[in-house]
Write a protein that holds these residues in place. Structure first.
Motif, PDB file in Angstrom:
ATOM      1  N   THR A 129      -8.695  -9.052  -3.669  1.00 36.35           N
ATOM      2  CA  THR A 129      -8.967  -7.631  -3.866  1.00 36.35           C
ATOM      3  C   THR A 129      -9.733  -7.064  -2.678  1.00 36.35           C
ATOM      4  OG1 THR A 129      -9.065  -7.950  -6.272  1.00 36.35           O
ATOM      5  CG2 THR A 129     -10.012  -5.925  -5.400  1.00 36.35           C
ATOM      6  N   ARG A 130     -10.710  -7.800  -2.188  1.00 43.57           N
ATOM      7  CA  ARG A 130     -11.443  -7.362  -0.993  1.00 43.57           C
ATOM      8  C   ARG A 130     -10.512  -7.258   0.213  1.00 43.57           C
ATOM      9  NH1 ARG A 130     -16.908  -7.356  -1.553  1.00 43.57           N
ATOM     10  NH2 ARG A 130     -17.816  -8.552  -3.289  1.00 43.57           N
ATOM     11  N   LEU A 131      -9.599  -8.189   0.327  1.00 42.66           N
ATOM     12  CA  LEU A 131      -8.641  -8.159   1.428  1.00 42.66           C
ATOM     13  C   LEU A 131      -7.750  -6.919   1.344  1.00 42.66           C
ATOM     14  CD1 LEU A 131      -7.602  -9.772   3.877  1.00 42.66           C
ATOM     15  CD2 LEU A 131      -5.962 -10.866   2.336  1.00 42.66           C
ATOM     16  N   ALA A 132      -7.308  -6.589   0.138  1.00 44.69           N
ATOM     17  CA  ALA A 132      -6.477  -5.396  -0.046  1.00 44.69           C
ATOM     18  C   ALA A 132      -7.285  -4.124   0.197  1.00 44.69           C
ATOM     19  CB  ALA A 132      -5.886  -5.392  -1.458  1.00 44.69           C
ATOM     20  N   TYR A 133      -8.573  -4.158  -0.138  1.00 42.94           N
ATOM     21  CA  TYR A 133      -9.423  -2.978   0.050  1.00 42.94           C
ATOM     22  C   TYR A 133      -9.571  -2.618   1.526  1.00 42.94           C
ATOM     23  CZ  TYR A 133     -13.597  -0.084   0.258  1.00 42.94           C
ATOM     24  OH  TYR A 133     -14.467   0.934   0.540  1.00 42.94           O
ATOM     25  N   ALA A 134      -9.539  -3.619   2.403  1.00 41.46           N
ATOM     26  CA  ALA A 134      -9.735  -3.367   3.837  1.00 41.46           C
ATOM     27  C   ALA A 134      -8.710  -2.374   4.371  1.00 41.46           C
ATOM     28  CB  ALA A 134      -9.653  -4.678   4.605  1.00 41.46           C
ATOM     29  N   ARG A 135      -7.530  -2.329   3.771  1.00 40.75           N
ATOM     30  CA  ARG A 135      -6.484  -1.439   4.279  1.00 40.75           C
ATOM     31  C   ARG A 135      -6.735   0.016   3.916  1.00 40.75           C
ATOM     32  NH1 ARG A 135      -1.948   0.906   2.969  1.00 40.75           N
ATOM     33  NH2 ARG A 135      -2.212   0.367   0.782  1.00 40.75           N
ATOM     34  N   ILE A 136      -7.464   0.243   2.817  1.00 42.66           N
ATOM     35  CA  ILE A 136      -7.672   1.624   2.348  1.00 42.66           C
ATOM     36  C   ILE A 136      -9.136   2.033   2.447  1.00 42.66           C
ATOM     37  CG2 ILE A 136      -5.655   1.636   0.860  1.00 42.66           C
ATOM     38  CD1 ILE A 136      -9.064   1.164  -0.654  1.00 42.66           C
ATOM     39  N   ALA A 137      -9.939   1.275   3.203  1.00 40.61           N
ATOM     40  CA  ALA A 137     -11.384   1.486   3.223  1.00 40.61           C
ATOM     41  C   ALA A 137     -11.790   2.872   3.696  1.00 40.61           C
ATOM     42  CB  ALA A 137     -12.049   0.420   4.098  1.00 40.61           C
ATOM     43  N   ARG A 138     -10.954   3.562   4.468  1.00 39.85           N
ATOM     44  CA  ARG A 138     -11.301   4.878   5.001  1.00 39.85           C
ATOM     45  C   ARG A 138     -10.712   6.022   4.185  1.00 39.85           C
ATOM     46  NH1 ARG A 138     -10.727   4.185  11.611  1.00 39.85           N
ATOM     47  NH2 ARG A 138     -12.180   2.420  11.803  1.00 39.85           N
ATOM     48  N   ARG A 139     -10.089   5.701   3.087  1.00 35.86           N
ATOM     49  CA  ARG A 139      -9.482   6.746   2.263  1.00 35.86           C
ATOM     50  C   ARG A 139     -10.564   7.498   1.480  1.00 35.86           C
ATOM     51  NH1 ARG A 139      -4.193   4.650   1.189  1.00 35.86           N
ATOM     52  NH2 ARG A 139      -3.888   6.114  -0.530  1.00 35.86           N
ATOM     53  N   LYS A 140     -10.225   8.672   1.012  1.00 33.03           N
ATOM     54  CA  LYS A 140     -11.190   9.587   0.405  1.00 33.03           C
ATOM     55  C   LYS A 140     -11.926   8.965  -0.779  1.00 33.03           C
ATOM     56  CE  LYS A 140     -11.476  14.157  -1.770  1.00 33.03           C
ATOM     57  NZ  LYS A 140     -10.714  15.378  -2.162  1.00 33.03           N
ATOM     58  N   HIS A 141     -11.214   8.281  -1.660  1.00 39.52           N
ATOM     59  CA  HIS A 141     -11.824   7.767  -2.892  1.00 39.52           C
ATOM     60  C   HIS A 141     -12.188   6.287  -2.786  1.00 39.52           C
ATOM     61  CE1 HIS A 141     -10.799  11.524  -4.894  1.00 39.52           C
ATOM     62  NE2 HIS A 141      -9.572  11.414  -4.416  1.00 39.52           N
ATOM     63  N   ALA A 142     -12.233   5.758  -1.566  1.00 40.37           N
ATOM     64  CA  ALA A 142     -12.539   4.340  -1.389  1.00 40.37           C
ATOM     65  C   ALA A 142     -13.963   3.960  -1.803  1.00 40.37           C
ATOM     66  CB  ALA A 142     -12.278   3.935   0.050  1.00 40.37           C
ATOM     67  N   PRO A 169      -2.638  -5.516  -4.172  1.00 38.53           N
ATOM     68  CA  PRO A 169      -2.483  -4.445  -3.177  1.00 38.53           C
ATOM     69  C   PRO A 169      -1.991  -3.132  -3.783  1.00 38.53           C
ATOM     70  CG  PRO A 169      -1.578  -6.497  -2.341  1.00 38.53           C
ATOM     71  CD  PRO A 169      -1.886  -6.727  -3.783  1.00 38.53           C
ATOM     72  N   PHE A 170      -1.155  -3.215  -4.809  1.00 37.12           N
ATOM     73  CA  PHE A 170      -0.637  -2.008  -5.448  1.00 37.12           C
ATOM     74  C   PHE A 170      -1.680  -1.370  -6.363  1.00 37.12           C
ATOM     75  CE2 PHE A 170       2.897  -4.708  -4.323  1.00 37.12           C
ATOM     76  CZ  PHE A 170       3.772  -3.831  -3.720  1.00 37.12           C
ATOM     77  N   LEU A 171      -2.460  -2.199  -7.059  1.00 34.71           N
ATOM     78  CA  LEU A 171      -3.532  -1.667  -7.890  1.00 34.71           C
ATOM     79  C   LEU A 171      -4.619  -1.016  -7.040  1.00 34.71           C
ATOM     80  CD1 LEU A 171      -3.851  -4.548 -10.512  1.00 34.71           C
ATOM     81  CD2 LEU A 171      -3.070  -2.217 -10.962  1.00 34.71           C
ATOM     82  N   VAL A 172      -4.942  -1.637  -5.916  1.00 40.47           N
ATOM     83  CA  VAL A 172      -5.941  -1.057  -5.011  1.00 40.47           C
ATOM     84  C   VAL A 172      -5.441   0.266  -4.446  1.00 40.47           C
ATOM     85  CG1 VAL A 172      -7.048  -1.381  -2.759  1.00 40.47           C
ATOM     86  CG2 VAL A 172      -7.076  -3.231  -4.439  1.00 40.47           C
ATOM     87  N   GLU A 173      -4.180   0.335  -4.104  1.00 42.04           N
ATOM     88  CA  GLU A 173      -3.599   1.589  -3.608  1.00 42.04           C
ATOM     89  C   GLU A 173      -3.715   2.691  -4.652  1.00 42.04           C
ATOM     90  OE1 GLU A 173      -1.658   4.182  -0.989  1.00 42.04           O
ATOM     91  OE2 GLU A 173      -2.443   2.153  -0.620  1.00 42.04           O
ATOM     92  N   ARG A 174      -3.492   2.366  -5.897  1.00 44.93           N
ATOM     93  CA  ARG A 174      -3.587   3.373  -6.966  1.00 44.93           C
ATOM     94  C   ARG A 174      -5.039   3.680  -7.332  1.00 44.93           C
ATOM     95  NH1 ARG A 174       0.485   4.014  -5.324  1.00 44.93           N
ATOM     96  NH2 ARG A 174      -0.766   5.801  -4.706  1.00 44.93           N
ATOM     97  N   ALA A 175      -5.952   2.774  -6.999  1.00 41.54           N
ATOM     98  CA  ALA A 175      -7.371   3.024  -7.269  1.00 41.54           C
ATOM     99  C   ALA A 175      -7.947   4.096  -6.367  1.00 41.54           C
ATOM    100  CB  ALA A 175      -8.167   1.723  -7.131  1.00 41.54           C
ATOM    101  N   VAL A 176      -7.225   4.469  -5.306  1.00 44.85           N
ATOM    102  CA  VAL A 176      -7.650   5.579  -4.442  1.00 44.85           C
ATOM    103  C   VAL A 176      -6.605   6.701  -4.490  1.00 44.85           C
ATOM    104  CG1 VAL A 176      -9.066   4.168  -2.916  1.00 44.85           C
ATOM    105  CG2 VAL A 176      -6.632   4.418  -2.424  1.00 44.85           C
ATOM    106  N   VAL A 195       3.707   3.494   3.054  1.00 42.32           N
ATOM    107  CA  VAL A 195       3.729   4.733   3.832  1.00 42.32           C
ATOM    108  C   VAL A 195       5.009   5.517   3.586  1.00 42.32           C
ATOM    109  CG1 VAL A 195       3.880   5.658   6.178  1.00 42.32           C
ATOM    110  CG2 VAL A 195       2.135   3.964   5.609  1.00 42.32           C
ATOM    111  N   HIS A 196       6.148   4.861   3.625  1.00 42.16           N
ATOM    112  CA  HIS A 196       7.416   5.571   3.464  1.00 42.16           C
ATOM    113  C   HIS A 196       7.610   6.077   2.038  1.00 42.16           C
ATOM    114  CE1 HIS A 196       8.720   4.937   7.495  1.00 42.16           C
ATOM    115  NE2 HIS A 196       8.677   3.621   7.399  1.00 42.16           N
ATOM    116  N   CYS A 197       7.050   5.363   1.050  1.00 41.58           N
ATOM    117  CA  CYS A 197       7.094   5.869  -0.322  1.00 41.58           C
ATOM    118  C   CYS A 197       6.185   7.087  -0.463  1.00 41.58           C
ATOM    119  CB  CYS A 197       6.671   4.783  -1.306  1.00 41.58           C
ATOM    120  SG  CYS A 197       7.928   3.531  -1.619  1.00 41.58           S
TER     121      CYS A 197
END
Length: 246
Positions: free
Chosen positions: A223-236, A188-195, A133-135
């Motif tokens: 990967t599924r665990l990391a996806y849960a954090r970004i599941a509501r993002r636009k490109h999820a 977690p970082f790859l999943v963040e960049r995937a959206v 978030v802060h980055c």
């Protein structure tokens, strides 16, 4: 580290006395192993081979102890951050990045420190949330890791932290670097960049995840665990289809 706030300083532990004893053990075991090897070459026999095996095992034990002590020292440096650092403490995250930059490097020892630090950070969901978030808000800088990313033999922490940079080209380069040798802690970082909001960055992250999940099914649960954090993002949804396909 000079200037590090008191609450983020590691608890002093008696590493020195233990380290001296361990290095003496390591030196003696190495010396005796070399001597046993020389005797075995000059006059091979049961006792010379037994001595070589015995002192060789002692040398391996001393080296394993030394590495374990170094690993504990690395964890101790990060422990205050893991216990206290949460979203909103911008200064604390800035100090965390300074400590990580000091740990990171190209030597085998620095790479081992980087792996331990990476595993410790990604295991703490709340710390990870604040870091991302802060980055994203550009309240802390990961520029030093982006500079290291372009160097030969960049340290183990550089790709993951460079993936949080504000520049899309830096994030894409970081994803490519992580894709060369993906570890579970990278997910977690790859999943963040995937959206990511930049199409090129998303495409690079999708390609890495598609390849790795197809070749290494054991990466699917984290990967599924990391996806849960970004599941509501636009490109999820596109990422969800990729994971389901894997």
């Amino acid at each position: 580290m000079r200037g590090l706030p008191h609450q983020y300083r590691p608890t002093p532990k008696p590493y020195f006395a233990d380290a001296v004893g361990n290095y003496i053990h390591l030196f003696c075991a190495g010396l005796m192993t070399a001597a046993a090897a020389l005797v075995t070459v000059v006059e091979p026999g049961f006792w010379s081979i037994f001595g070589l095996v015995f002192f060789g095992l002692s040398l391996l034990l001393a080296e394993a102890t030394r590495r374990g002590r170094q690993d504990d020292k690395t964890r101790a440096r990060l422990e205050p951050f893991l216990l206290r650092l949460r979203r909103g403490d911008v200064d604390g995250y800035g100090w965390l990045l300074r400590v990580l930059a000091d740990m990171d490097g190209r030597t085998p020892r620095a790479r081992r420190r980087s792996r331990i630090a990476l595993d410790a950070i990604t295991a703490d969901e709340r710390l990870m949330d604040g870091l991302i978030v802060h980055c994203r808000r550009r309240q802390i800088s990961v520029g030093v890791f982006v500079k290291r990313l372009g160097r030969w033999g960049a340290g183990g922490l550089a790709p993951m932290l460079a993936s949080l940079h504000a520049d899309g080209r830096a994030r894409e380069a970081a994803v490519t670097a992580m894709g060369r040798r993906v570890r579970p802690a990278h997910l977690p970082f790859l999943v963040e960049r995937a959206v990511d909001w930049v199409p090129e960055v998303r495409a690079a992250a999708h390609e890495v995840l598609r390849t790795q999940l197809g070749q290494r099914p054991e990466l699917l649960p984290p990967t599924r665990l990391a996806y849960a954090r970004i599941a509501r993002r636009k490109h999820a949804p596109a990422l969800a289809q990729l994971i389901d396909g894997a």
